[in-house]
Every structure is written in structure tokens, then in C-alpha cells.
Design an enzyme around this catalytic site. Sequence first.
Site, PDB file in Angstrom:
ATOM      1  N   GLN A  16      57.280  38.796  40.851  1.00  0.00           N
ATOM      2  CA  GLN A  16      56.949  39.987  40.067  1.00  0.00           C
ATOM      3  C   GLN A  16      57.973  41.111  40.212  1.00  0.00           C
ATOM      4  OE1 GLN A  16      52.606  39.851  41.516  1.00  0.00           O
ATOM      5  NE2 GLN A  16      52.400  40.682  39.460  1.00  0.00           N
ATOM      6  N   ARG A  73      53.171  44.381  52.250  1.00  0.00           N
ATOM      7  CA  ARG A  73      52.831  42.985  51.982  1.00  0.00           C
ATOM      8  C   ARG A  73      53.687  42.486  50.823  1.00  0.00           C
ATOM      9  NH1 ARG A  73      48.839  40.711  48.224  1.00  0.00           N
ATOM     10  NH2 ARG A  73      48.308  38.593  48.870  1.00  0.00           N
ATOM     11  N   HIS A 117      52.985  33.033  46.603  1.00  0.00           N
ATOM     12  CA  HIS A 117      52.339  33.845  45.568  1.00  0.00           C
ATOM     13  C   HIS A 117      52.764  33.265  44.223  1.00  0.00           C
ATOM     14  CE1 HIS A 117      50.466  38.060  44.887  1.00  0.00           C
ATOM     15  NE2 HIS A 117      50.553  37.493  43.695  1.00  0.00           N
ATOM     16  N   ASN A 161      48.264  33.319  48.317  1.00  0.00           N
ATOM     17  CA  ASN A 161      47.624  34.385  47.579  1.00  0.00           C
ATOM     18  C   ASN A 161      46.774  33.774  46.464  1.00  0.00           C
ATOM     19  OD1 ASN A 161      47.380  37.304  46.633  1.00  0.00           O
ATOM     20  ND2 ASN A 161      48.060  36.260  44.775  1.00  0.00           N
ATOM     21  N   GLU A 162      45.473  33.999  46.538  1.00  0.00           N
ATOM     22  CA  GLU A 162      44.571  33.679  45.431  1.00  0.00           C
ATOM     23  C   GLU A 162      44.676  32.246  44.931  1.00  0.00           C
ATOM     24  OE1 GLU A 162      44.969  36.569  42.317  1.00  0.00           O
ATOM     25  OE2 GLU A 162      44.241  38.201  43.571  1.00  0.00           O
ATOM     26  N   ASN A 284      41.323  40.177  47.984  1.00  0.00           N
ATOM     27  CA  ASN A 284      41.810  40.912  46.811  1.00  0.00           C
ATOM     28  C   ASN A 284      40.609  41.223  45.949  1.00  0.00           C
ATOM     29  OD1 ASN A 284      44.304  40.395  47.869  1.00  0.00           O
ATOM     30  ND2 ASN A 284      45.024  39.124  46.167  1.00  0.00           N
ATOM     31  N   TYR A 286      39.157  43.347  42.572  1.00  0.00           N
ATOM     32  CA  TYR A 286      39.431  44.122  41.361  1.00  0.00           C
ATOM     33  C   TYR A 286      38.170  44.487  40.588  1.00  0.00           C
ATOM     34  CZ  TYR A 286      44.365  43.296  42.072  1.00  0.00           C
ATOM     35  OH  TYR A 286      45.629  43.287  42.606  1.00  0.00           O
ATOM     36  N   GLU A 357      44.697  43.355  48.375  1.00  0.00           N
ATOM     37  CA  GLU A 357      45.044  43.930  47.065  1.00  0.00           C
ATOM     38  C   GLU A 357      43.843  44.656  46.505  1.00  0.00           C
ATOM     39  OE1 GLU A 357      46.550  41.283  44.008  1.00  0.00           O
ATOM     40  OE2 GLU A 357      47.936  40.353  45.425  1.00  0.00           O
ATOM     41  N   TRP A 403      47.525  47.606  45.431  1.00  0.00           N
ATOM     42  CA  TRP A 403      48.297  46.866  44.437  1.00  0.00           C
ATOM     43  C   TRP A 403      48.542  47.825  43.280  1.00  0.00           C
ATOM     44  CZ3 TRP A 403      50.841  42.351  44.589  1.00  0.00           C
ATOM     45  CH2 TRP A 403      51.491  41.984  43.386  1.00  0.00           C
ATOM     46  N   GLU A 410      53.684  41.602  35.257  1.00  0.00           N
ATOM     47  CA  GLU A 410      52.261  41.268  35.397  1.00  0.00           C
ATOM     48  C   GLU A 410      51.960  39.917  34.729  1.00  0.00           C
ATOM     49  OE1 GLU A 410      49.848  42.169  37.282  1.00  0.00           O
ATOM     50  OE2 GLU A 410      48.290  41.064  36.227  1.00  0.00           O
ATOM     51  N   TRP A 411      52.630  38.864  35.228  1.00  0.00           N
ATOM     52  CA  TRP A 411      52.338  37.482  34.858  1.00  0.00           C
ATOM     53  C   TRP A 411      52.284  37.303  33.333  1.00  0.00           C
ATOM     54  CZ3 TRP A 411      53.841  35.273  39.004  1.00  0.00           C
ATOM     55  CH2 TRP A 411      53.565  35.849  40.235  1.00  0.00           C
TER      56      TRP A 411
HETATM   57  C1  PNW Z   1      46.239  39.297  41.199  1.00  0.00           C
HETATM   58  N1  PNW Z   1      41.836  37.000  37.020  1.00  0.00           N
HETATM   59  O1  PNW Z   1      46.193  38.528  40.042  1.00  0.00           O
HETATM   60  C2  PNW Z   1      47.568  38.923  41.830  1.00  0.00           C
HETATM   61  O2  PNW Z   1      47.499  38.637  43.194  1.00  0.00           O
HETATM   62  C3  PNW Z   1      48.675  39.892  41.524  1.00  0.00           C
HETATM   63  O3  PNW Z   1      49.895  39.212  41.588  1.00  0.00           O
HETATM   64  C4  PNW Z   1      48.430  40.546  40.196  1.00  0.00           C
HETATM   65  O4  PNW Z   1      49.516  41.323  39.770  1.00  0.00           O
HETATM   66  C5  PNW Z   1      47.175  41.401  40.347  1.00  0.00           C
HETATM   67  O5  PNW Z   1      46.085  40.631  40.828  1.00  0.00           O
HETATM   68  C6  PNW Z   1      46.759  42.094  39.071  1.00  0.00           C
HETATM   69  O6  PNW Z   1      46.436  41.167  38.078  1.00  0.00           O
HETATM   70  C7  PNW Z   1      45.051  38.213  39.348  1.00  0.00           C
HETATM   71  O7  PNW Z   1      42.064  36.652  35.867  1.00  0.00           O
HETATM   72  C8  PNW Z   1      45.240  37.779  38.040  1.00  0.00           C
HETATM   73  O8  PNW Z   1      40.679  37.009  37.492  1.00  0.00           O
HETATM   74  C9  PNW Z   1      44.178  37.378  37.279  1.00  0.00           C
HETATM   75  C10 PNW Z   1      42.914  37.411  37.827  1.00  0.00           C
HETATM   76  C11 PNW Z   1      42.709  37.843  39.126  1.00  0.00           C
HETATM   77  C12 PNW Z   1      43.798  38.245  39.890  1.00  0.00           C
END
Ligand code: PNW
Length: 452
Positions: A16, A73, A117, A161-162, A284, A286, A357, A403, A410-411
Site C-alpha cells: 500500500q 506497524r 499483508h 494480517n486478516e 482490526n 472497523y 488497525e 489505520w 486502498e486495494w
Molecule cells: C483492512 N472488508 O482491509 C486492511 O488490513 C488494510 O490494509 C486496509 O487498508 C484497511 O483495512 C481499510 O480497508 C480490509 O471488506 C478490507 O470487510 C476489506 C474488509 C475488511 C478489511
Amino acid sequence: MFPPDFLWGAATAAYQIEGAATEDGRTPSIWDTFSHTPGRTVNGDTGDVACDHYHRYRDDVKLMADLGLRSYRFSLSWPRIQPGGTGPASRRGLDFYRGLVDELLENGIEPWVTLYHWDLPQELEDAGGWPSRDTARRFADYAALAHEALGDRVRFWTTFNEPWCSAFLGYGSGAHAPGRTDPGDSVRAAHHLMLGHGLALQAIGSAGITLNLYAISPASSSAADLDAARRIDGLANRIFLDPLLRGAYPVDVVSDLSGVTDMSHVRDGDLAVISSPLSVLGVNYYSRHVVGAPVVGEVPTPYWRKQTCWPGSEDVRFVTRGLPVTDMNWEIDAPGLVETLTRLHAEYPAVPLYVTENGAAFVDEVVDGEVSDPLRVAYFDAHLRACQEAIEAGVPLRGYFAWSLMDNFEWAWGYTKRFGMIHVDYATQLRTPKTSARWYADVIRRNGLAAE
Ligand code: PNW
């Protein structure tokens, strides 16, 4: 106030921010291939240059020091350290991370390393990727190489990671690299990611893992909605937590998956390896998933709700409650973080917890030459209050990583979503700390939040 030794940090990931995609012997990862495939990322954005952190890391560490970060991190790029994913380590690849780690230590910032990651070397994907058992063994070899080179100066190691994203977005919905869409493969990938974690942990002696965990609620108290919540909790949280912390897959999840896989990829002894004691569990957080029983004809839209990332539970309905959302359209739900942390403490064996995160994408505004992000400040404030509440309830929460340190790739959303506390102008690579960066520096300095 937070505990005196609370670890305040910020997080990033290699693909990233680093750029320098073809420099010093680095070979392509699945994210290079994916982002260079038309239609996979917004605007066709790639991580070729990203924040050019590979060349600017010294300046970036200065920005971290200005923030007063106690820890940073970041992740190691597997194809930079072990090009092609097999064979010896690359001296030039390791030199970059040695330089970064030394710079951090000189500035009194504790390096926190994530080994993976999401940037699997493309050659290993071509050989089968995470649905293939051999990838787990390859990962343990790579972990040993990285640890051999950096273990003398890095105290905190996490493997993955995740893994939920790698398995179910990578091989289920296809929203993430490698973009495959096979429900059975996604479940096999989840297992081999955990197996790779366990083998790596044994190879390097001690390590943790980071999971993206969700608070889950049923849309109503009907039996059908409660069952939808049980299923999604199973596939989002317990399918990882139970093998890692209890040494067994949840029986209900295995039964929910019976139309997808017979789990014959799980071999004797795997769960003992996977449940090797963790040094830390990274969380993590969100948002929350609110789910209900299917309604005929309704099609969920946002990509993380695509049915295909919930193998065997494709028909579960994801509900929005009309709460304020971030620029990702994720509902802001700080109480869900309290719930997630207290649930871990109540239902699983004790392990030191870190929020590895937490953060939000917003469209920032420039006001009087300053990048103003009051919504991000409010998001951090609410979630740090949630952390405090969890600590008061007895949860062994030892640190928090925002984060992200800076805006980045952002992917699948490319550069269209900004999560940073530091604004990045991609045309000039100019970094500008946002209001949230100054606010966070204050929090760190006083080791707590200002009175409400
Ligand atoms: C995480 N979902 O990604 C990652 O660890 C980070 O690299 C990323 O930038 C950040 O959160 C924000 O997106 C996710 O779809 C991406 O549930 C998608 C999901 C969850 C986490």
C-alpha cells in the site's frame, strides 16, 4: 488515562505504501498481477509507486517521530525478501528493512512487523496459492529467513494480517487478489493460512496474528435472523478464533459448510500446530455486520457483502441501519469495538490484545492551508473511548494502532479512499499532517483523551 505502558502506534502495509515494485530484485506479487489486470481496481490504480516510501522512509520515520509514535506497524514484502517465494533471501530486500528498522529504533519507535499483508509471490499463486497446502510450508520458510535477519532488533512479530480477507475476498468473492471465485478453495485457503501461521510461529519461536473481527447483530430477534447472525459470526470470527485459540473448528461452522467442503484438507495434527500459543492477538476493527434471514429477490450490493465471500451462507441478508458511514460506506459503530474486545476476553483463553488497525476513510477538506478531518478525529475519539471502556472492564488491551499513518493504495479502491492521518499528494509525494495527526500526537503525549 490509559495504562502507563500502553503502546500507541500507527499502521501501514508494504504494497500500500512502498512502490519500487520492480527495484532491487523484487518480483511480482498477486497484487501486482491483480492491479495490472484491467477492471480489477478503480481507475486501474496500482501500487507501482504508491507513496514511494521505499525511497522516502527516512522522512516518513521523521513524521512518525513528530507524531510521538511509540510503535510503527508495517509489513514485509515477501517477494522483496525472497523473490519468487522460494530459495535464499535477497540481501538488497533485507537491507531495506534493516535500514527502516534501524531508523525506527534510533527514533525510539518500536517496530511491529507483519510478515504477510496480502502480497503472495505470484509464482506461489501459479503453483496453487493458498488453497494449496504447500504454500503454508513456503510461508514458514520465508518467515524463518525474515526472522533470522531482523529478529535481533524486532520484538513484535505477527504472521498474517486478516486471513479472512486473503481467503474469502481473494478466493471467494474475487474482490481482492488473486481474484478467484471458488467457495471450496476459499475455505481451503483459510485453513492453509492458519497452518502457515502455526508453522511460522514454530519456526520463529514466538509470534502473534492479526484478525479482522466484527461485532455481529441479528436484524431482529426472530429465530431466522438469530441463525443468520450465528452463521456470519461463524464465518467472520469463529472460523479463525476457535482453531487458533481452542484448537478446533466450531462444529456448527463445519456443518454450515457441508455443502461446500467436507474439510478433508484438514489433516491430523494441523490443529495442534495452528493452536500453538500466541504471543499477542491483533484485532482490526472497523464496523459491525447486522444480518438477517434471506428475503427472496433481494441482492446485497457493497463488495464486502458479496454473497460469495460467505461460502455456504450466500443467502444471508446484510442490513444497513442508517447510521453515519465512512467513505467506504461502513457504518460507524464504536460500541461494537467494546463488544468485540470484551467478547474475546470472556469467551477465549487470555492472550494480550492489541487493536492493530482502526480508522476511517473520509473525503478531507483543505481549510486555511490545513487538511482538516474532523470526522476522522471524531471516529478515533469514539473508538479510543471504546478501548478505555474495555480496559476498565478488565480486558488485557495493551496498545492501539491507527489505520493509517498516511493515505495509501486502498486495494481494489486504488487511491480513491484516504485513510491517512497524513495527507499524501500523489503527484508530488508531498506529505501534510492532517488535523487528526496533531490530535493523535496530543493523545499520545497525555496518554489519554481530553475530558469530554
Ligand atoms: C483492512 N472488508 O482491509 C486492511 O488490513 C488494510 O490494509 C486496509 O487498508 C484497511 O483495512 C481499510 O480497508 C480490509 O471488506 C478490507 O470487510 C476489506 C474488509 C475488511 C478489511
